[in-house]
Design a protein around this motif. Structure first.
Motif, short mmCIF file in Angstrom:
data_model
loop_
_atom_site.label_atom_id
_atom_site.label_comp_id
_atom_site.label_asym_id
_atom_site.label_seq_id
_atom_site.Cartn_x
_atom_site.Cartn_y
_atom_site.Cartn_z
N PHE A 20 -8.27 -1.45 -0.59
CA PHE A 20 -8.28 -0.13 0.06
C PHE A 20 -6.87 0.20 0.55
O PHE A 20 -6.24 -0.59 1.25
N ILE A 21 -6.36 1.35 0.17
CA ILE A 21 -4.99 1.74 0.52
C ILE A 21 -4.79 1.77 2.03
O ILE A 21 -3.74 1.38 2.53
N GLY A 22 -5.78 2.23 2.76
CA GLY A 22 -5.76 2.07 4.20
C GLY A 22 -5.23 3.25 5.01
O GLY A 22 -4.58 4.16 4.49
N PRO A 23 -5.53 3.22 6.31
CA PRO A 23 -5.23 4.35 7.20
C PRO A 23 -3.76 4.74 7.26
O PRO A 23 -3.43 5.92 7.13
N TYR A 24 -2.87 3.75 7.47
CA TYR A 24 -1.47 4.13 7.63
C TYR A 24 -0.92 4.81 6.39
O TYR A 24 -0.31 5.87 6.48
N ALA A 25 -1.11 4.19 5.23
CA ALA A 25 -0.55 4.76 4.00
C ALA A 25 -1.13 6.13 3.71
O ALA A 25 -0.42 7.05 3.28
N LEU A 26 -2.42 6.30 3.97
CA LEU A 26 -3.06 7.60 3.68
C LEU A 26 -2.57 8.68 4.64
O LEU A 26 -2.36 9.83 4.24
N THR A 27 -2.38 8.32 5.90
CA THR A 27 -1.89 9.33 6.84
C THR A 27 -0.44 9.70 6.51
O THR A 27 0.00 10.83 6.71
N ARG A 28 0.30 8.74 5.95
CA ARG A 28 1.67 9.03 5.54
C ARG A 28 1.68 9.90 4.29
O ARG A 28 2.56 10.76 4.13
N VAL A 29 0.73 9.72 3.40
CA VAL A 29 0.61 10.60 2.24
C VAL A 29 0.39 12.03 2.70
O VAL A 29 1.01 12.97 2.19
N TRP A 30 -0.50 12.21 3.68
CA TRP A 30 -0.75 13.56 4.19
C TRP A 30 0.51 14.14 4.82
O TRP A 30 0.76 15.34 4.72
N ARG A 31 1.32 13.30 5.44
CA ARG A 31 2.57 13.78 6.03
C ARG A 31 3.45 14.45 4.96
O ARG A 31 4.07 15.48 5.22
N TYR A 32 3.50 13.87 3.75
CA TYR A 32 4.33 14.46 2.70
C TYR A 32 3.61 15.60 1.97
O TYR A 32 4.23 16.60 1.59
N VAL A 33 2.32 15.46 1.75
CA VAL A 33 1.56 16.54 1.12
C VAL A 33 1.62 17.81 1.97
O VAL A 33 1.66 18.93 1.45
N ASN A 34 1.66 17.62 3.28
CA ASN A 34 1.65 18.75 4.20
C ASN A 34 3.06 19.22 4.57
O ASN A 34 3.22 20.11 5.40
N ASP A 35 4.06 18.63 3.95
CA ASP A 35 5.45 19.00 4.23
C ASP A 35 5.83 20.20 3.36
O ASP A 35 5.77 20.11 2.12
N SER A 36 6.23 21.28 3.98
CA SER A 36 6.55 22.51 3.24
C SER A 36 7.75 22.34 2.31
O SER A 36 7.95 23.14 1.40
N ARG A 37 8.53 21.29 2.51
CA ARG A 37 9.72 21.07 1.67
C ARG A 37 9.39 20.35 0.36
O ARG A 37 10.19 20.38 -0.57
N GLU A 38 8.24 19.70 0.31
CA GLU A 38 7.88 18.96 -0.90
C GLU A 38 7.59 19.93 -2.05
O GLU A 38 6.84 20.89 -1.89
N GLU A 39 8.19 19.67 -3.20
CA GLU A 39 8.05 20.57 -4.33
C GLU A 39 6.71 20.41 -5.04
O GLU A 39 6.18 21.35 -5.61
N SER A 40 6.15 19.20 -5.03
CA SER A 40 4.88 18.97 -5.69
C SER A 40 4.15 17.82 -5.01
O SER A 40 4.74 16.78 -4.74
N SER A 41 2.87 18.03 -4.75
CA SER A 41 2.08 16.98 -4.11
C SER A 41 1.01 16.44 -5.05
O SER A 41 0.23 15.57 -4.66
N ALA A 42 0.97 16.92 -6.27
CA ALA A 42 -0.09 16.55 -7.20
C ALA A 42 -0.11 15.05 -7.49
O ALA A 42 -1.17 14.42 -7.55
N ASP A 43 1.07 14.45 -7.67
CA ASP A 43 1.14 13.02 -7.97
C ASP A 43 0.64 12.18 -6.80
O ASP A 43 -0.03 11.16 -6.99
N LYS A 44 0.93 12.62 -5.59
CA LYS A 44 0.49 11.88 -4.41
C LYS A 44 -1.03 11.98 -4.25
O LYS A 44 -1.70 11.01 -3.90
N PHE B 174 0.82 -1.21 0.00
CA PHE B 174 0.00 0.00 0.00
C PHE B 174 0.86 1.26 0.00
O PHE B 174 0.47 2.28 -0.58
N ASN B 175 2.01 1.21 0.64
CA ASN B 175 2.92 2.37 0.60
C ASN B 175 3.38 2.62 -0.83
O ASN B 175 3.50 3.77 -1.26
N ARG B 176 3.64 1.54 -1.57
CA ARG B 176 4.09 1.67 -2.95
C ARG B 176 2.98 2.25 -3.82
O ARG B 176 3.22 3.13 -4.66
N VAL B 177 1.77 1.78 -3.65
CA VAL B 177 0.63 2.27 -4.43
C VAL B 177 0.40 3.75 -4.18
O VAL B 177 0.10 4.52 -5.09
N ALA B 178 0.56 4.16 -2.91
CA ALA B 178 0.24 5.54 -2.53
C ALA B 178 1.41 6.50 -2.63
O ALA B 178 1.27 7.69 -2.30
#
Length: 233
Positions: free
Chosen positions: A145-169, A96-100
């Protein structure tokens, strides 16, 4: 004290004369003194590695932290294949981490303010115990279903000010992801790190809406978002 352990299709009872110790200590005692065939996973014994997650009386717990009571029933976590006794195949975490796309795919260099760091600190504390996966009822109808852990980790990177682009995630979690979650919140109380995947998934939905995505279930309710029915005369 009597402890019951679900082992495949059978439930086996053990009587131990230990009090005020963790469930892991009791299982270690059973394995070394009573039944060497009992199989389970553990690592750090400090609630950090997450490898000792099981279900006790229908609720996810870490064996190294839980203090058992008379008659407790211990079983493997749900929604994954049981290898033996309390050991399960945790391969779904990697899948699921790979998918997300739950990793950084390009970040800006430079210092991070304390405020920005605080926005991702909680999500970064996940110990991969899979308790949230076990508690999630969505898998009964959607094993992809990708699931809670992977989705909360996606938000961790989407919400990271250092990430250049979150569109793919954001795009990666539209199918079998954020819209499939029922927001029941079953994942929240079982997290040993006090992470709230329900809240993170809600924030991912808001971010998705800002990028033009919509809940496909809501769209279907209105004929795919285009057909609102015909007037009746």
């Amino acid at each position: 004290m009597e402890i019951k352990i679900v082992r495949g299709s059978e439930t086996q009872s053990y009587n131990v004369e230990l009090e005020n110790v963790t469930l892991l200590s009791i299982l270690n005692h059973i394995k070394t003194k009573i039944d060497p065939t009992l199989t389970y996973s553990h690592g750090c014994r400090s609630g950090v590695c997450g490898s000792c997650a099981v279900r006790v009386n229908g609720r996810e717990q870490l064996m190294c932290e839980y203090k058992p009571s008379e008659g407790d029933v211990v079983e493997p976590i749900r929604n994954t294949r049981v290898v033996r006794d309390l050991v399960v195949d945790s391969g779904m975490v990697e899948r699921f981490n790979r998918v997300a796309n739950t990793w950084s795919e390009g970040s800006r260099e430079g210092a991070v303010s304390e405020e920005d760091a605080s926005h991702i600190e909680t999500q970064s504390d996940c110990i991969l115990c899979t308790s949230c996966y076990s508690a999630c009822p969505v898998y009964a109808v959607n094993p992809d279903f990708i699931g809670p852990y992977a989705l909360t980790r996606v938000w961790r990177y989407v919400n990271d000010s250092r990430e250049e682009s979150s569109a793919d995630k954001i795009a990666a979690v539209q199918t079998n992801g954020i819209w499939d979650c029922t927001l029941c919140g079953e994942c929240v109380p079982v997290c040993p790190q006090n992470i709230a995947p329900k809240q993170d998934i809600t924030m991912l939905r808001m971010k998705s809406a800002m990028l033009g995505y919509q809940d496909p279930n809501a769209a279907m309710a209105f004929g795919g978002g285009l057909d609102f029915g015909s007037p009746m005369f």
